[in-house]
Each structure stands twice: as C-alpha cells, then as structure tokens.
Design a protein around this motif. Structure first.
Motif, PDB file in Angstrom:
ATOM      1  N   LEU A  18      -0.382   8.105  -7.575  1.00  0.00           N
ATOM      2  CA  LEU A  18      -1.393   6.992  -7.444  1.00  0.00           C
ATOM      3  C   LEU A  18      -2.139   6.184  -6.157  1.00  0.00           C
ATOM      4  O   LEU A  18      -3.827   6.895  -6.048  1.00  0.00           O
ATOM      5  N   LYS A  19      -1.608   6.758  -5.000  1.00  0.00           N
ATOM      6  CA  LYS A  19      -2.331   6.928  -3.518  1.00  0.00           C
ATOM      7  C   LYS A  19      -3.625   8.178  -3.504  1.00  0.00           C
ATOM      8  O   LYS A  19      -4.583   7.886  -2.900  1.00  0.00           O
ATOM      9  N   GLU A  20      -3.379   9.085  -3.961  1.00  0.00           N
ATOM     10  CA  GLU A  20      -4.213  10.168  -3.812  1.00  0.00           C
ATOM     11  C   GLU A  20      -5.464   9.677  -4.411  1.00  0.00           C
ATOM     12  O   GLU A  20      -6.790   9.907  -4.386  1.00  0.00           O
ATOM     13  N   VAL A  21      -5.268   9.580  -6.633  1.00  0.00           N
ATOM     14  CA  VAL A  21      -6.635   8.520  -7.022  1.00  0.00           C
ATOM     15  C   VAL A  21      -7.294   7.692  -6.099  1.00  0.00           C
ATOM     16  O   VAL A  21      -8.763   7.770  -6.085  1.00  0.00           O
ATOM     17  N   ALA A  22      -6.253   7.187  -5.933  1.00  0.00           N
ATOM     18  CA  ALA A  22      -7.011   5.511  -5.175  1.00  0.00           C
ATOM     19  C   ALA A  22      -7.625   6.236  -3.929  1.00  0.00           C
ATOM     20  O   ALA A  22      -9.009   5.391  -4.228  1.00  0.00           O
ATOM     21  N   MET A  23      -6.904   7.406  -3.238  1.00  0.00           N
ATOM     22  CA  MET A  23      -8.675   7.642  -1.824  1.00  0.00           C
ATOM     23  C   MET A  23      -9.718   7.762  -2.916  1.00  0.00           C
ATOM     24  O   MET A  23     -10.108   7.853  -2.106  1.00  0.00           O
ATOM     25  N   GLU A  24      -9.826   8.907  -3.576  1.00  0.00           N
ATOM     26  CA  GLU A  24     -10.437   9.293  -4.351  1.00  0.00           C
ATOM     27  C   GLU A  24     -11.755   8.453  -4.557  1.00  0.00           C
ATOM     28  O   GLU A  24     -13.082   8.621  -3.925  1.00  0.00           O
ATOM     29  N   LEU A  25     -10.972   7.361  -5.384  1.00  0.00           N
ATOM     30  CA  LEU A  25     -12.257   6.575  -5.616  1.00  0.00           C
ATOM     31  C   LEU A  25     -12.454   5.267  -4.714  1.00  0.00           C
ATOM     32  O   LEU A  25     -13.285   4.054  -5.366  1.00  0.00           O
ATOM     33  N   ASP A  26     -11.105   5.183  -3.915  1.00  0.00           N
ATOM     34  CA  ASP A  26     -12.109   3.787  -2.716  1.00  0.00           C
ATOM     35  C   ASP A  26     -11.959   2.557  -3.094  1.00  0.00           C
ATOM     36  O   ASP A  26     -12.441   1.998  -2.971  1.00  0.00           O
ATOM     37  N   ILE A  27     -10.531   2.328  -3.676  1.00  0.00           N
ATOM     38  CA  ILE A  27     -10.068   1.180  -4.416  1.00  0.00           C
ATOM     39  C   ILE A  27      -8.189   1.246  -3.863  1.00  0.00           C
ATOM     40  O   ILE A  27      -7.656   2.661  -3.376  1.00  0.00           O
ATOM     41  N   PRO A  29      -4.478   1.496  -4.239  1.00  0.00           N
ATOM     42  CA  PRO A  29      -3.203   1.955  -5.372  1.00  0.00           C
ATOM     43  C   PRO A  29      -2.907   0.422  -6.283  1.00  0.00           C
ATOM     44  O   PRO A  29      -2.462   0.883  -6.933  1.00  0.00           O
ATOM     45  N   LYS A  30      -2.917  -0.897  -5.231  1.00  0.00           N
ATOM     46  CA  LYS A  30      -1.528  -1.331  -6.529  1.00  0.00           C
ATOM     47  C   LYS A  30      -2.982  -1.789  -7.862  1.00  0.00           C
ATOM     48  O   LYS A  30      -2.250  -2.016  -8.592  1.00  0.00           O
ATOM     49  N   LEU A  31      -4.529  -1.712  -7.202  1.00  0.00           N
ATOM     50  CA  LEU A  31      -5.531  -1.884  -8.319  1.00  0.00           C
ATOM     51  C   LEU A  31      -5.152  -0.721  -9.484  1.00  0.00           C
ATOM     52  O   LEU A  31      -5.131  -1.109 -10.646  1.00  0.00           O
TER      53      LEU A  31
END
Length: 255
Positions: free
Chosen positions: A185-194, A196-198
């Motif tokens: 979750l953290k990895e993908v969220a960082m890639e998307l710049d969002i 992780p809770k979102l």
C-alpha cells in the motif's frame, strides 16, 4: 512562451473541521473563461499538465489535489476519505475561482470583492470520478457553471468498468498477507503521490457515497445528470471500459 503557474492553498470547512488543500492557478489572469480541472479516482493535479499547457496562453485553468493527494493535507482516518470529501474540495475550488466565501458545503456568500469585478465563466473539466463530481456540484449549484466537460465517464458506471478498476487496484497492492499488504500500500501510494490510507479507503464500498442507484447495467447517476441544464461534452476512447454503448444511449436519453 512560458505559462504562469501559481500554487495556492485553499481552506475547506467540511463536517465541522478545517483542512487545507492545494490547487494550481495557471494561464491568463485576464481570461473570463476559467477551466477548473478535477482529477480522477487516484489521480493528482499533474494529470492535467498537458491540458493546461494547451489552453494556458489564452485561458485560465485551475487544477486541484483533493485531500490526501499531492501536497494537500492528509486526513487522520482512512474512512474520512469519500467522494463527498472530494466534492467539498470542489466547492472550495469554485469559491476560489469566483472570489467568494462559503459556509460548510451548503451556501455561497458573496464578498465585496465579487461585487466590483466581472464574474468569470466557470467550466468544469472532470476526468473519470472528477466528471461525476463536476455533475454532482453543478446539480447542487446550477447557476455557477457554464459548461461541463466529461472525460471517460457518463451517466452510468457499468459494472464491467467498475470491476475492472477495482481489480486493477487489487492487483497493484496484492492481498497475500497483512504485512505485505501494508508494505505494498505504501509503495503504490508513493508512486501515485497519495496517502496510503486513501488507497485503502477506495477499496471499501463506502467510498462512493454520492447519490446513485444500482441498476442492471451498473451504478446510475441519472438524478444528478438530469438536473443539469447547461451544455455537457463527453470525451471518450473507443476502448473505454467506463463509456460503452449502453452509457452513450443513456446519455442521449438525457436530452
């Protein structure tokens, strides 16, 4: 010639709390036409950079990062992220463009500033989820909007497109174990710049809390669409999973 671009921080008073979101005010400050760009499901304002570059010489464009995206404020709990939260952000964005103040998601209040200048023409440009937010806003405040431009979304979200989108998110984060899930979750969220809770919130049914009806073909937003009396332009590709022949027929039936 370079295009003017300024970052602004906008206050959003939502559900009794004050938070801040980021927006990017670009293009000609003299244009009477203001294009408000609303990103999609897990997108940020950067997705509209090419559009802004195309129109920025002659028009003004303002892009937004909803809560939890880009440099906008993160929310404390994952269940605070909903489409209605994004709608509150859109309301604040329109208020900024018009130069007016708002009370909590319910009314616009003119200021002395708005009485002394020509009111701009507001055009809402929504990609995917952003298009649904544009329609929901315009249905609530019909006098504020001149036109609505929808990209890859219509009056109905077909089940096939919805399941495809959810499946893509699921495959991105993987569901093999709790520890791996949190890491992914953290990895993908960082890639998307969002936040992780979102990302976690969007995988829950409660995220889509705008008014809709479940129909045999998908989720219908007909009530909001039918209240729009201003021109709407729908843009989509022939490969779109969210705009198929059924959606196009429903759109045609609105007129």
């Amino acid at each position: 010639m370079s295009i003017r671009k300024e970052k602004v921080c906008l206050p959003v008073f939502d559900r009794g709390h004050l938070r801040m979101i980021s927006a990017y005010d670009s293009g000609s400050i003299y244009s009477k036409d203001v294009f408000l760009c609303l990103p999609g499901f897990l997108e940020t304002a950067i997705g509209f950079d090419e559009f802004v570059n195309q129109i920025g010489q002659n028009h003004r464009a303002i892009t937004i990062d909803y809560a939890g995206r880009g440099s906008s404020e993160r929310l404390e709990n994952f269940d605070q992220y909903k489409m209605s939260t994004c709608l509150a952000d859109v309301t604040a964005l329109v208020a900024y463009a018009l130069g007016i103040e708002i009370a909590e998601r319910s009314r616009f209040f003119p200021t002395s500033k708005t009485k002394t200048k020509t009111r701009p023409r507001i055009h809402l440009v929504g990609n995917s989820m952003g298009g649904l937010l544009a329609v929901a806003f315009a249905a609530q405040f019909p006098s504020t909007t001149e036109t609505i431009i929808l990209n890859d979304v219509g009056v109905m979200v077909p089940w096939s497109g919805l399941f495809s989108m959810i499946g893509t998110i699921g495959r991105s984060v993987s569901l093999s174990s709790d520890s791996f899930l949190k890491s992914r979750l953290k990895e993908v969220a960082m890639e998307l710049d969002i936040d992780p809770k979102l990302l976690r919130s969007t995988m829950k049914p409660g995220y889509a809390d705008l008014a809709f009806e479940q129909k045999i073909h998908g989720l219908s937003f007909h009530r909001s669409f039918s209240r729009i009396k201003k021109p709407m332009l729908l843009i989509h590709s022939s490969q779109s999973t969210l705009v198929n022949t059924t959606v196009l027929q429903h759109m045609a039936n609105l007129t």
